[in-house]
Design an enzyme around this catalytic site. Structure first.
Site, PDB file in Angstrom:
ATOM      1  N   ARG A  71       0.831  -1.220   0.000  1.00 59.21           N
ATOM      2  CA  ARG A  71       0.000   0.000   0.000  1.00 59.21           C
ATOM      3  C   ARG A  71       0.859   1.261   0.000  1.00 59.21           C
ATOM      4  NH1 ARG A  71      -3.193  -0.372   5.112  1.00 59.21           N
ATOM      5  NH2 ARG A  71      -1.301  -1.460   5.717  1.00 59.21           N
TER       6      ARG A  71
ATOM      7  N   ASN B 247      -6.169  -2.788   2.616  1.00 62.42           N
ATOM      8  CA  ASN B 247      -6.184  -4.241   2.666  1.00 62.42           C
ATOM      9  C   ASN B 247      -7.625  -4.722   2.741  1.00 62.42           C
ATOM     10  OD1 ASN B 247      -3.386  -4.431   2.701  1.00 62.42           O
ATOM     11  ND2 ASN B 247      -3.264  -4.534   4.918  1.00 62.42           N
TER      12      ASN B 247
END
Length: 94
Positions: free
Chosen positions: A23, A41
């Site tokens: 990320r 996520n």
């Protein structure tokens, strides 16, 4: 580039993409492409990415998502619709 040249797109990235800095890597990539959006996520082990940015940059951005950072092992990137109200910068969500 005018605001009209921007498009919004979603992606679901699968593979070993959680717990490897994926990320944060996406956030840096998006900022380099002058894009705003989010990465988070998901419960099934994927990373969901939503971005808004220059239409001409989307194919290259998608290709880079498939490459991922060194520590990740991306197996697939699937385009999805994105109708979310995205922030003006890139945010990493939980």
């Amino acid at each position: 580039m005018s605001k009209d040249d921007n498009v919004q797109q979603g992606f679901v990235v699968r593979g070993r993409v959680q717990g490897v800095g994926y990320r944060y890597w996406v956030a840096r990539l998006a900022r380099r492409h002058d894009m705003a959006g989010t990465a988070r996520n998901t419960a099934d082990g994927a990373v969901e990415v939503h971005v808004r940015g220059p239409e001409a940059d989307m194919p290259r951005f998608e290709a880079r998502l498939l490459e991922g950072p060194f520590s990740a092992r991306v197996t697939s990137v699937t385009r999805t619709e994105s109708d979310q109200d995205l922030p003006l910068e890139f945010w990493i969500l939980g």
